[in-house]
Design a protein around this motif. Structure first.
Motif, PDB file in Angstrom:
ATOM      1  N   PRO A   3       0.831  -1.209   0.000  1.00  0.00           N
ATOM      2  CA  PRO A   3       0.000   0.000   0.000  1.00  0.00           C
ATOM      3  C   PRO A   3       0.865   1.259   0.000  1.00  0.00           C
ATOM      4  CG  PRO A   3       0.229  -0.804   2.240  1.00  0.00           C
ATOM      5  CD  PRO A   3       1.112  -1.665   1.374  1.00  0.00           C
ATOM      6  N   LEU A   4       0.439   2.277  -0.695  1.00  0.00           N
ATOM      7  CA  LEU A   4       1.123   3.573  -0.618  1.00  0.00           C
ATOM      8  C   LEU A   4       0.725   4.350   0.641  1.00  0.00           C
ATOM      9  CD1 LEU A   4       1.239   5.035  -4.247  1.00  0.00           C
ATOM     10  CD2 LEU A   4       3.162   4.465  -2.753  1.00  0.00           C
ATOM     11  N   VAL A   5      -0.369   3.912   1.289  1.00  0.00           N
ATOM     12  CA  VAL A   5      -0.849   4.613   2.468  1.00  0.00           C
ATOM     13  C   VAL A   5      -1.572   3.610   3.356  1.00  0.00           C
ATOM     14  CG1 VAL A   5      -3.040   5.273   1.360  1.00  0.00           C
ATOM     15  CG2 VAL A   5      -2.150   6.642   3.272  1.00  0.00           C
ATOM     16  N   PHE A   6      -1.546   3.883   4.662  1.00  0.00           N
ATOM     17  CA  PHE A   6      -2.144   2.966   5.632  1.00  0.00           C
ATOM     18  C   PHE A   6      -3.637   2.746   5.413  1.00  0.00           C
ATOM     19  CE2 PHE A   6      -2.050   7.230   7.513  1.00  0.00           C
ATOM     20  CZ  PHE A   6      -3.385   7.437   7.816  1.00  0.00           C
ATOM     21  N   CYS A   7      -4.320   3.676   4.725  1.00  0.00           N
ATOM     22  CA  CYS A   7      -5.756   3.525   4.449  1.00  0.00           C
ATOM     23  C   CYS A   7      -6.051   2.254   3.660  1.00  0.00           C
ATOM     24  CB  CYS A   7      -6.274   4.732   3.664  1.00  0.00           C
ATOM     25  SG  CYS A   7      -5.945   6.329   4.431  1.00  0.00           S
ATOM     26  N   GLU A   8      -5.047   1.746   2.958  1.00  0.00           N
ATOM     27  CA  GLU A   8      -5.252   0.562   2.122  1.00  0.00           C
ATOM     28  C   GLU A   8      -4.913  -0.746   2.830  1.00  0.00           C
ATOM     29  OE1 GLU A   8      -6.646   0.411  -1.014  1.00  0.00           O
ATOM     30  OE2 GLU A   8      -7.145   2.486  -0.452  1.00  0.00           O
ATOM     31  N   LYS A  62      -0.217  11.634   0.752  1.00  0.00           N
ATOM     32  CA  LYS A  62       1.032  12.327   0.416  1.00  0.00           C
ATOM     33  C   LYS A  62       1.971  11.450  -0.397  1.00  0.00           C
ATOM     34  CE  LYS A  62       1.271  15.829   4.054  1.00  0.00           C
ATOM     35  NZ  LYS A  62       2.102  16.425   5.125  1.00  0.00           N
ATOM     36  N   SER A  63       2.039  10.159  -0.097  1.00  0.00           N
ATOM     37  CA  SER A  63       2.914   9.253  -0.851  1.00  0.00           C
ATOM     38  C   SER A  63       2.255   8.928  -2.182  1.00  0.00           C
ATOM     39  CB  SER A  63       3.168   7.968  -0.044  1.00  0.00           C
ATOM     40  OG  SER A  63       3.895   8.245   1.124  1.00  0.00           O
ATOM     41  N   GLN A  64       2.723   9.558  -3.223  1.00  0.00           N
ATOM     42  CA  GLN A  64       2.097   9.438  -4.538  1.00  0.00           C
ATOM     43  C   GLN A  64       2.885   8.488  -5.444  1.00  0.00           C
ATOM     44  OE1 GLN A  64      -0.820  10.922  -6.058  1.00  0.00           O
ATOM     45  NE2 GLN A  64      -1.341  11.108  -3.878  1.00  0.00           N
TER      46      GLN A  64
END
Length: 560
Positions: free
Chosen positions: A138-143, A257-259
């Motif tokens: 994942p690029l972000v913890f939401c995933e 932010k991590s794109q």
């Protein structure tokens, strides 16, 4: 009453300038040691792995071990007395570039290994993997939840999941409770152990050339600073270009932010011609979770088919990149497992391979030796800069390297950070230092490298894999189940008793060095042969068998 084993050495004097001996067995009060033409009568018991002084110490006197200063006496200490946190405090030798001295080493004889190869997965960029994994990140913890959903689906259906032994044990307890209305320990007691993955099971898989699918989760990607987001992308890029990774599925929420552009930038910094499959899925673009995961499953399955086309082929040993790590250390670490690994590292370096020594807080006290061993002055200067910056960041929050030893370290004889560090540094053997790397940076040439990581087990192993280690060797005296998602992690025991007590996590025993039945060189050569078997996939590590795949990004905060 203490019983000494007659056929095993009772103490060890490591370096000619040392003012301490290491007890190799529990030594009772009154025990007589003959050393240096003198007789020491122990006034107190000394536990195995602990140290006793060979000279009288006044308050403020330095103590030498491994040939370096490891502390200073805080109380008068008589010859033969044990050193403890009560009578010894941490102190290390100063270091600087101006003290740099020429360094020479005698390379080991590698004639027994020059014709050997390992069976690995050859990549288009010239690297060779010891495993063939598909990565889902994942690029972000939401995933993270979506990652776990994919993990459950793929692992269970493709046969990469762990045995259901513990679920069966819970089921037995449920059934017993329903029948009796109480928890009956005797009838519901666990009897089974997790089973290992057998060769038959592997051969029967749909994708026999795919060693597994690795699913990473983390708590980063948004909410922190832009620098934190960039560091995460740098870390993930190190994993995506790793020799053991055939391709990857990347999940994104979209607004974090991590794109993906930053991730691609970091990938191309490491591999400008990166050509492995990288599948990208943005949840806010898809709308529903079902749409996202359906497409991710479909495309990922196609990627697995492609990854399975790669088969193991012989590769020279110089294609190995080995991380050197210790954790759960004890008083035997610097005597057996670490120097044996150091000899294996020297063999690998002489064969043209790459090794990575991490854990900068555990190099306190041996900085000058490593400065001297740097082949290039700019690397020596960078090592000093990284060490000093780390120490300053720690001091800013009221921490210091002398706080590094854990309760378990101290209990088992590592009573100052300098003692722990001097033993930990022996993992690097005697080879010159070919390069100095910051966290997630990758070597540009073979040889021994110093890699800036914390001492924390998982933060360090996470970083070593990001820097390209396709194997990690982890020495331990107390026992730890640490593993890594992409780099097979070989656990080496400092003592045979640990192997007997925790056989499900230890891969290799260096205990024979302690009792004198094997030399450091003999054990190190056996270790290298074991690493070749692991690299070739002929042997699975205990961490792989247990499904231990620890992954924690270091956010560059103070962590000793």
């Amino acid at each position: 009453m203490t019983h000494l084993t007659a056929d095993v050495r009772t103490f060890l004097h490591i370096h000619p300038t040392d003012t301490v001996l290491v007890a190799l067995q529990d030594l009772p009060a009154g025990y007589r040691i003959v050393h240096g033409g003198k007789v020491l009568v122990l006034p107190h018991p000394v536990s195995a792995k602990h140290k006793l002084t060979t000279v009288p110490l006044a308050v403020g006197d330095p103590v030498q071990m491994y040939g370096v200063r490891v502390g200073r006496a805080t109380q008068p200490v008589a010859p033969g007395e044990p050193l403890t946190t009560f009578n010894l405090k941490h102190e290390a030798d100063p270091y600087s570039l101006s003290r740099r001295q020429p360094y020479h080493w005698q390379p080991p004889d590698v004639s027994a290994f020059t014709s050997l190869t390992f069976d690995g997965y050859h990549r288009a960029d010239g690297s060779v993997g010891t495993r063939n994994y598909w990565l889902v990140v994942p690029l972000v913890f939401c995933e993270n939840r979506n990652i776990r959903m994919l993990q459950e689906a793929f692992e269970q259906e493709l046969g990469y999941g762990q045995p259901q032994t513990y679920r069966q044990q819970v089921r037995k307890r449920i059934e017993s409770y329903r029948q009796t209305g109480r928890h009956d320990r005797e009838t519901a007691a666990p009897t089974d152990q997790p089973s290992k993955i057998t060769e038959t099971e592997t051969a029967g898989r749909l994708f026999p050339n795919l060693d597994g699918i690795r699913f990473l989760t983390h708590d980063m990607g948004c909410g922190g600073t832009n620098t934190d987001a960039d560091r995460l992308c740098a870390l993930l890029a190190g994993y995506l270009v790793h020799p053991n990774v055939a391709g990857a599925t990347v999940l994104s929420l979209g607004c974090q932010k991590s794109q993906i552009d930053t991730l691609w930038h970091e990938i191309r910094k490491r591999q400008p011609a990166f050509d492995r499959p990288l599948l990208y899925f943005d949840q806010q673009t898809y709308g529903t979770e079902a749409a996202l995961l359906t497409d991710a499953i479909d495309q990922t399955f196609a990627g697995l088919i492609e990854a399975n086309q790669n088969e193991r082929r012989p590769a020279p040993l110089h294609k190995l990149s080995v991380g050197l790590k210790c954790g759960g250390s004890d008083g035997f670490s610097g005597i057996s497992a670490n120097p044996a690994l150091g000899h294996a590292s020297d063999l690998l370096v002489q064969l043209g391979a790459t090794t990575l020594l991490a854990e900068f807080p555990e190099l306190c006290g041996v900085e000058q030796e490593l400065i001297d061993r740097c082949e290039r002055e700019d690397d020596a200067a960078r090592f000093v800069e990284l060490m000093e910056n780390y120490a300053r960041r720690a001091a800013a929050v009221g921490a210091h390297f002398d706080m590094n030893p854990s309760v378990g370290n101290i209990k088992d004889g590592l009573i100052t950070d300098a003692i722990k560090s001097a033993g930990a540094a022996r993992k690097a053997g005697h080879a010159p230092v070919a390069g100095v790397l910051d966290y997630t940076e990758q070597p540009t040439r073979p040889g021994l490298h110093l890699l800036c990581t914390p001492g924390n087990d998982v933060l360090a192993t996470t970083g070593m894999a990001a820097s390209g280690a396709n194997l990690i060797v982890f020495t331990t005296g107390l026992g730890t189940p640490t593993g890594n998602p992409v780099a097979p992690t070989v656990k080496v025991s400092t003592n045979t008793r640990l192997v007997q007590r925790m056989p499900d996590i230890i891969d290799f025993d260096a205990g024979a060095v302690v009792n004198g039945t094997e030399t450091i060189a003999q054990n190190g050569e056996q270790m290298l042969r074991h690493l070749i078997d692991v690299a070739s996939g002929r042997v699975l590590t205990k961490a792989e068998q247990l499904g231990q795949t620890d992954f924690i990004p270091w956010q560059q905060d103070v962590n000793l």
